[in-house]
Design an enzyme around this catalytic site. Structure first.
Site, PDB file in Angstrom:
ATOM      1  CG  HIS A  50      41.268  45.824  44.728  1.00 56.15           C
ATOM      2  ND1 HIS A  50      39.807  46.349  44.869  1.00 56.15           N
ATOM      3  CD2 HIS A  50      41.976  46.189  45.809  1.00 56.15           C
ATOM      4  CE1 HIS A  50      40.004  47.052  46.139  1.00 56.15           C
ATOM      5  NE2 HIS A  50      41.218  46.867  46.639  1.00 56.15           N
ATOM      6  CG  HIS A  52      45.545  47.689  48.859  1.00 55.28           C
ATOM      7  ND1 HIS A  52      45.015  48.900  48.885  1.00 55.28           N
ATOM      8  CD2 HIS A  52      44.385  46.843  48.993  1.00 55.28           C
ATOM      9  CE1 HIS A  52      43.651  48.949  48.959  1.00 55.28           C
ATOM     10  NE2 HIS A  52      43.370  47.754  49.002  1.00 55.28           N
ATOM     11  CE  LYS A 139      38.089  51.208  45.539  1.00 49.48           C
ATOM     12  NZ  LYS A 139      38.917  50.315  46.317  1.00 49.48           N
ATOM     13  CG  HIS A 176      34.886  49.935  49.583  1.00 49.83           C
ATOM     14  ND1 HIS A 176      36.216  49.177  50.223  1.00 49.83           N
ATOM     15  CD2 HIS A 176      34.145  49.955  50.695  1.00 49.83           C
ATOM     16  CE1 HIS A 176      35.789  48.922  51.449  1.00 49.83           C
ATOM     17  NE2 HIS A 176      34.658  48.792  51.683  1.00 49.83           N
ATOM     18  CG  HIS A 214      36.502  44.665  47.689  1.00 47.95           C
ATOM     19  ND1 HIS A 214      35.360  45.234  48.135  1.00 47.95           N
ATOM     20  CD2 HIS A 214      37.503  45.357  47.815  1.00 47.95           C
ATOM     21  CE1 HIS A 214      35.589  46.429  48.463  1.00 47.95           C
ATOM     22  NE2 HIS A 214      36.789  46.590  48.229  1.00 47.95           N
ATOM     23  CG  ASP A 287      40.922  44.360  48.743  1.00 39.85           C
ATOM     24  OD1 ASP A 287      41.629  45.450  48.824  1.00 39.85           O
ATOM     25  OD2 ASP A 287      40.068  44.211  49.782  1.00 39.85           O
TER      26      ASP A 287
END
Length: 385
Positions: A50, A52, A139, A176, A214, A287
């Site tokens: 995970h 970004h 996702k 999520h 997460h 994350d």
């Protein structure tokens, strides 16, 4: 009560119930679980399930950090505009590849691509994405739940055609796991999501492989433990090390604001117990979410904690805190790859050393800067170059 450069405070970890207070230059923790300075630990090269990377020139700054620690990473698709098609995923992959450092510490690095699931994602688009060989997952963002999630899912049933195709193809659904329903307390959004969305979804799609990403509550830990084997979870290093006091006590600290939000200490303890249990139900997903400092230090700051600079070292801190360094390799290097159906990074290793270093106050981030987790403070473990 006053400034002192010579004072050193020794606290028994058994009486510390809030790790927000232990990372201070004047405080050291005495614990039977600590290993001596200079201890080295070599594990199979981990993957981050995970991450970004963002877009534009800032991507290169992120890649300079993550490629020092990981062999592969799942690239989150919540860009502006979001990565909703196979063509967009391939274009984003090209951007990531073109911004890799010239010299890669571990020889290679592979971004693993994802699609941003919407109410309108078709089974045809899923099949097209899978056929590329590069898109490994989709996702699921509940609309409005987090950064750049406005185009997310409003009704899970609208995604069922796409999810059936994913189940058939063996693609992973990354979730999520928080409701965005107005009126639901921000600290309760994960448990509510489990009851309202996850449990019915798992019953309706028994062959769909899921990752609750997460996770942040003991309710999530308990559910994943009891769920079928197709349901697993990733855990961040910041949810293992910090609770909501870090965000709120002594003033609001925007660089500890993330979603899911940090919870009570009882939840942190449950997460740490799960991560260090040796169960293949739980694995690494940082994350790590960078934002320029001006978007964090403002009247309405963005959610996200940046850990790409020191994620593996911070996980080592968490595992060491409960005497579970022997469980670190499975959590970081094996269980995520296994769930995704990827080969482990056999033959590629990374070595950690119990050696302190101080995190810079800021890092470059495109045309701005970002403030990383533990900025200006000490991390107990280092990566051996």
């Amino acid at each position: 009560h006053g400034p002192s450069q010579n004072l050193e405070i020794i606290i028994d970890r058994e009486v510390v119930h809030d790790l927000a207070y232990i990372h201070h230059p004047l405080v050291k923790i005495a614990t039977m679980t600590s290993v001596p300075q200079g201890t080295k630990l070599t594990i199979t090269l981990p993957d981050d399930f995970h991450h970004h990377f963002r877009d534009g020139p800032a991507t290169a700054n992120v890649l300079a950090h993550i490629t020092k620690q990981f062999g592969r990473a799942i690239a989150m698709p919540n860009l502006k505009p979001p990565v909703t098609t196979a063509d967009a995923a391939l274009k984003y992959r090209d951007h990531l590849i073109s911004n890799l450092p010239e010299k890669l510490p571990h020889g290679s690095f592979e971004p693993l691509m994802t699609l941003y699931l919407t109410d309108n994602t078709t089974d045809e688009e899923i099949r097209k994405a899978h056929a590329t060989g590069f898109v490994k997952a989709c996702k699921y963002y509940p609309a409005g739940a987090t950064t750049n999630s406005d185009a997310g899912v409003t009704d899970v049933k609208k995604t069922y055609p796409a999810l059936r195709a994913m189940a058939e193809l063996g693609m992973i659904l990354c979730i999520h796991s928080e409701v965005s329903t107005p009126g639901i307390d921000i600290f309760d959004r994960e448990p509510v999501f489990i009851e309202e969305i996850i449990k019915p979804l798992v019953e309706d799609m028994p062959s769909l492989k899921l990752v609750m990403e997460h996770i942040s509550t003991k309710e999530a830990v308990e559910y994943v433990k009891s769920a079928p084997d197709n349901v697993k979870a990733s855990i961040t290093c910041h949810h293992l090390l910090y609770n909501r006091n870090s965000l709120l006590v002594g003033g609001i600290k925007p660089h500890f604001y993330c979603l899911p939000i940090l919870k009570r200490e009882t939840h942190r303890e449950a997460l740490l117990g799960a991560a260090t249990s040796g169960s293949n139900k739980f694995f690494l997903g940082t994350d790590s979410a960078p934002h320029p400092v001006e978007n964090k230090e403002t009247s309405c700051g963005c959610a996200g904690i940046y850990t790409a600079h020191a994620a593996l070292e911070l996980y080592a801190e968490a595992f060491e805190s409960v005497g579970a360094l022997d469980k670190l390799e499975g959590f970081c290097s094996f269980y995520g790859a296994d769930h995704y159906g990827l080969p482990r990074n056999t033959g590629r290793t990374i070595t950690l050393e119990k050696k302190e270093w101080t995190v810079p106050d800021k890092y470059e981030f495109g045309k701005s800067v970002l403030v990383p987790l533990r900025a200006g403070d000490v991390v107990q473990w280092s990566i051996v170059e």
